[in-house]
Design an enzyme around this catalytic site. Structure first.
Site, PDB file in Angstrom:
ATOM      1  N   GLU A 184      -6.564  70.364  48.887  1.00 44.78           N
ATOM      2  CA  GLU A 184      -6.520  70.832  47.496  1.00 44.78           C
ATOM      3  C   GLU A 184      -6.430  69.682  46.493  1.00 44.78           C
ATOM      4  OE1 GLU A 184      -4.763  72.015  49.981  1.00 44.78           O
ATOM      5  OE2 GLU A 184      -4.999  74.202  50.089  1.00 44.78           O
TER       6      GLU A 184
ATOM      7  N   PHE B 138       7.453  83.781  52.174  1.00 43.74           N
ATOM      8  CA  PHE B 138       6.549  82.868  52.870  1.00 43.74           C
ATOM      9  C   PHE B 138       5.561  82.270  51.867  1.00 43.74           C
ATOM     10  CE2 PHE B 138       2.520  82.160  55.237  1.00 43.74           C
ATOM     11  CZ  PHE B 138       2.963  81.083  55.986  1.00 43.74           C
ATOM     12  N   GLN B 139       5.466  80.969  51.863  1.00 41.73           N
ATOM     13  CA  GLN B 139       4.562  80.213  50.973  1.00 41.73           C
ATOM     14  C   GLN B 139       4.857  80.456  49.492  1.00 41.73           C
ATOM     15  OE1 GLN B 139       0.491  80.687  52.483  1.00 41.73           O
ATOM     16  NE2 GLN B 139       0.863  78.901  53.772  1.00 41.73           N
TER      17      GLN B 139
ATOM     18  N   LYS C 156      -0.233  87.832  44.092  1.00 40.68           N
ATOM     19  CA  LYS C 156      -1.248  88.525  44.891  1.00 40.68           C
ATOM     20  C   LYS C 156      -1.387  89.992  44.462  1.00 40.68           C
ATOM     21  CE  LYS C 156      -2.675  89.072  49.690  1.00 40.68           C
ATOM     22  NZ  LYS C 156      -2.405  88.685  51.088  1.00 40.68           N
TER      23      LYS C 156
ATOM     24  N   MET D 202      -4.610  45.121  46.070  1.00 33.94           N
ATOM     25  CA  MET D 202      -3.873  44.846  44.836  1.00 33.94           C
ATOM     26  C   MET D 202      -2.389  44.623  45.113  1.00 33.94           C
ATOM     27  SD  MET D 202      -4.126  44.180  41.750  1.00 33.94           S
ATOM     28  CE  MET D 202      -5.478  44.802  40.749  1.00 33.94           C
TER      29      MET D 202
HETATM   30  C1  TPP Z   1      -1.538  57.345  45.688  1.00 36.07           C
HETATM   31  C2  TPP Z   1      -1.166  55.918  45.466  1.00 36.07           C
HETATM   32  N1  TPP Z   1      -0.328  55.305  46.338  1.00 36.07           N
HETATM   33  C3  TPP Z   1       0.005  54.007  46.151  1.00 36.07           C
HETATM   34  C4  TPP Z   1      -0.489  53.309  45.080  1.00 36.07           C
HETATM   35  C5  TPP Z   1      -0.086  51.860  44.866  1.00 36.07           C
HETATM   36  N2  TPP Z   1      -1.266  50.981  44.955  1.00 36.07           N
HETATM   37  C6  TPP Z   1      -1.935  50.527  43.880  1.00 36.07           C
HETATM   38  S1  TPP Z   1      -3.248  49.592  44.257  1.00 36.07           S
HETATM   39  C7  TPP Z   1      -2.924  49.729  45.903  1.00 36.07           C
HETATM   40  C8  TPP Z   1      -3.776  49.042  46.928  1.00 36.07           C
HETATM   41  C9  TPP Z   1      -5.134  49.628  46.994  1.00 36.07           C
HETATM   42  O1  TPP Z   1      -5.772  49.142  48.159  1.00 36.07           O
HETATM   43  P1  TPP Z   1      -7.274  49.440  48.455  1.00 36.07           P
HETATM   44  O2  TPP Z   1      -7.542  50.904  48.285  1.00 36.07           O
HETATM   45  O3  TPP Z   1      -7.637  48.871  49.764  1.00 36.07           O
HETATM   46  O4  TPP Z   1      -8.030  48.732  47.257  1.00 36.07           O
HETATM   47  P2  TPP Z   1      -8.080  47.151  46.892  1.00 36.07           P
HETATM   48  O5  TPP Z   1      -6.926  46.860  46.009  1.00 36.07           O
HETATM   49  O6  TPP Z   1      -8.026  46.373  48.175  1.00 36.07           O
HETATM   50  O7  TPP Z   1      -9.372  47.001  46.168  1.00 36.07           O
HETATM   51  C10 TPP Z   1      -1.783  50.508  46.128  1.00 36.07           C
HETATM   52  C11 TPP Z   1      -1.207  50.806  47.453  1.00 36.07           C
HETATM   53  C12 TPP Z   1      -1.323  54.011  44.193  1.00 36.07           C
HETATM   54  N3  TPP Z   1      -1.821  53.437  43.089  1.00 36.07           N
HETATM   55  N4  TPP Z   1      -1.665  55.293  44.419  1.00 36.07           N
END
Ligand code: TPP
Length: 555
Positions: free
Chosen positions: A52, A114-115, A164, A468
């Site tokens: 979802e 439930f749910q 529902k 990042m």
């Molecule tokens: C849902 C979610 N979880 C954690 C983060 C924290 N976060 C920001 S950038 C990043 C790394 C992203 O890695 P990747 O998808 O491999 O992209 P890259 O930076 O290597 O281009 C994380 C974990 C986030 N922004 N969103």
């Protein structure tokens, strides 16, 4: 005499009458009457997602690309809670999404049935409005109002929770006039503010125009361009403002903030006037607020009164629609030029970071995508380093062709959002660009693309890290790469398992062929770009730092 129909039929009929043509969703117990009625409404195309969260992101992508409301559907409990990240993403980026959730029957509410989950309570801070429908007779009005509320003024997500038994309740059907909704008029800016803003523009020596998402939402491209060209003010586009002003226009400077270019941030720190249109001066843009734009007076134009003065002190705040206000500002300003100021800014422009091994630089990859598509494509990015590289390097020419999760920064956004973008713009290529981390969050949606025939081009910047976060660990945590190395499956084999073409690119020499083939092949395709593992996004303002103190690439 009017015929009796079920609440579920009423729900479908009202959506059809309102012009909704696509829904993204997933069935379950509490929403079954709705799904039972759905096949009787062939004008409602339903896209069965694999989670979802993806339904909410796809609806968001559809909304951003079409300018219309995106609709998603889920059952009660886990179905509804799975929507939460998508709704929060849409809320932060002012995207008009309507979520319809099933709820347990009215007599069961409050009994831990439930749910059962209080999805209205859970989503209260991340929706613009929400409704628990207690009587099917209200459904048509509620749906019509919800669609209007989502889009009116500053857009945002709206949730409709339908028990529902309300979906099964029989009610008299009487066709209703669509558009009968009386929305409050948008605020009209007072002449005084426009005149004072025009006076400040006339008097400034170093003025800047900063444009954000509000310009895209208001379709204010022509007005903003007219203002820039009449006054010579250089233009900065925020992450969500990218593609609101043509890249390559002589007045375009680039993106500000944490990963903004040195000349852009330097211009902000030197400016004596910033005219901000449809942006909220968030912390990724301003860095340390106390040190932000120390010499500048700020004119802030925004549709949402609560944004004015919230983050930065404003000399003039103007509440109104970005297009209408900017048009009046253009009329009120005298022509002028900013040649000396522009020369000063341009002296600090740097060429893009060229330190990538094997020529597999983000710039080379993005050039290949630009060449394969002729630039006539929409790019949807995920969150991380690749997002910043795309923001800084892709040469956007057409309005609203860059779609990303700016406010919430939601990894996993790109793949499902791109499905919505494709449905809004079926004639043009849509590239979803993700990192290897974010891609793995929602890659199950490849099955949705195959089943529903959705042509999305999937690009993965694979650096073997949550890049990042690894970069932050390198700069600020003594290079301790705690939980950032990330294993990936063989993406080419994965594509094969889904029955779609997959390509792996390791060297720059292979880029043009692979990207060209992936773009030209019918249906969804996947390209993995194997990039340098420890490349960084430069420049970078340390979190909480001032825009004057960037970390730059060593040369
Ligand atoms: C849902 C979610 N979880 C954690 C983060 C924290 N976060 C920001 S950038 C990043 C790394 C992203 O890695 P990747 O998808 O491999 O992209 P890259 O930076 O290597 O281009 C994380 C974990 C986030 N922004 N969103």
């Amino acid at each position: 005499m009017s015929e009796l129909i079920s609440g579920a039929h009423m729900l479908c009929q009202t959506l059809v009458d309102a012009g909704v043509d696509v829904l993204f969703g997933y069935p379950g117990g509490a929403i079954m009457p709705f799904y039972h009625a759905l096949p009787e409404y062939p004008r409602l195309r339903h896209i069965l997602v694999r989670h979802e969260q993806a339904a909410a992101h796809a609806a968001d992508g559809y909304a951003r690309a079409s300018g219309r409301v995106g609709v998603c559907v889920a059952t009660s409990g886990p179905g509804a809670t799975n929507l939460v990240t998508g709704l929060a993403t849409a809320h932060m980026d002012s995207s008009p999404v309507v979520a319809i959730t099933g709820q347990v029957s009215r007599p069961m509410i409050g009994r831990d049935a439930f749910q059962e989950t209080d999805i209205i309570g859970i989503t209260l801070p991340i929706t613009k409005q929400s409704y628990l429908v207690q009587d099917a007779a209200d459904l048509a009005d509620v749906v019509t109002e919800a669609l209007a509320v989502a889009q009116h003024g500053r857009p945002g997500p709206v949730l409709i929770d339908v028990p529902k038994d309300v979906q099964n309740q029989k009610v008299a059907f009487s066709p209703r006039a669509v558009g009968a909704q009386h929305a409050a008029p948008l605020p009209t800016a007072a002449d005084d503010g426009i005149r004072r803003a025009a006076d400040l523009v006339a008097a400034a020596k170093r003025p800047l125009l900063m444009v954000g998402h509000g310009v895209i939402l208001a379709n204010a491209y022509a007005e903003v361009r007219a203002l820039a060209e009449k006054t010579g003010m250089p233009v900065i586009t925020t992450l969500l403002g990218i593609s609101a002003f043509p890249e390559g226009h002589p007045l375009h400077l680039g993106m500000p903030g944490m990963h903004g270019e040195v000349h852009v941030n330097r211009a902000i720190q030197r400016a004596d006037l910033i005219v901000g249109i449809g942006l909220r001066f968030d912390d990724r843009v301003t860095g340390n607020l106390a040190a932000f734009a120390p010499r500048a007076q700020i004119v802030h134009i925004d549709l949402d009164r609560s944004e004015i003065g919230r983050n930065v002190p404003t000399a003039v705040g103007i509440v109104g629609d970005a297009a209408a206000v900017t048009r009046r500002l253009v009329a009120a300003t005298a022509p002028r030029r900013c040649d000396v100021w522009r020369t000063e800014i341009d002296a600090h422009r740097r060429p893009p970071d060229a330190s990538f091994r094997g020529g597999m630089s983000p710039e080379a990859i993005l050039t290949a995508i630009r060449d394969a598509t002729g630039g006539e494509c929409t790019i949807v990015t995920d969150v991380g380093q690749h997002q910043m590289w795309v923001a800084k390097l892709f040469p956007y020419r057409r309005p609203n062709t860059h779609i990303t999760s700016g406010g919430l920064g939601t990894m996993g956004f790109a793949v499902p959002a791109a499905m919505g973008v494709h449905l809004a713009r079926p004639q043009e290529p849509v590239w979803a660009i993700s990192g290897d981390g974010g891609f793995q969050m929602n890659m199950a949606e490849m099955a949705t693309m195959v089943q529903e025939g959705l042509t999305v081009k999937l690009a993965i910047f694979n650096n073997g890290y949550l890049g990042m976060v690894r970069q932050w660990q390198q700069f600020f945590h003594g290079k301790r790469y705690s939980s950032t190395p990330i294993w990936s499956p063989d993406y080419v084999k994965l594509a094969e398992a889904y029955g779609i073409p997959g390509y792996r690119v390791r060297h720059a020499g292979e880029l043009a062929d692979a990207v060209g083939q992936a773009n030209a092949a019918p249906g969804p395709t996947l390209v993995e770009f194997v990039i340098e593992q420890e490349a960084n996004v430069y420049p970078m303002i340390p979190p909480g730092g001032s825009l004057s103190e960037p970390i730059e690439a060593a040369v």
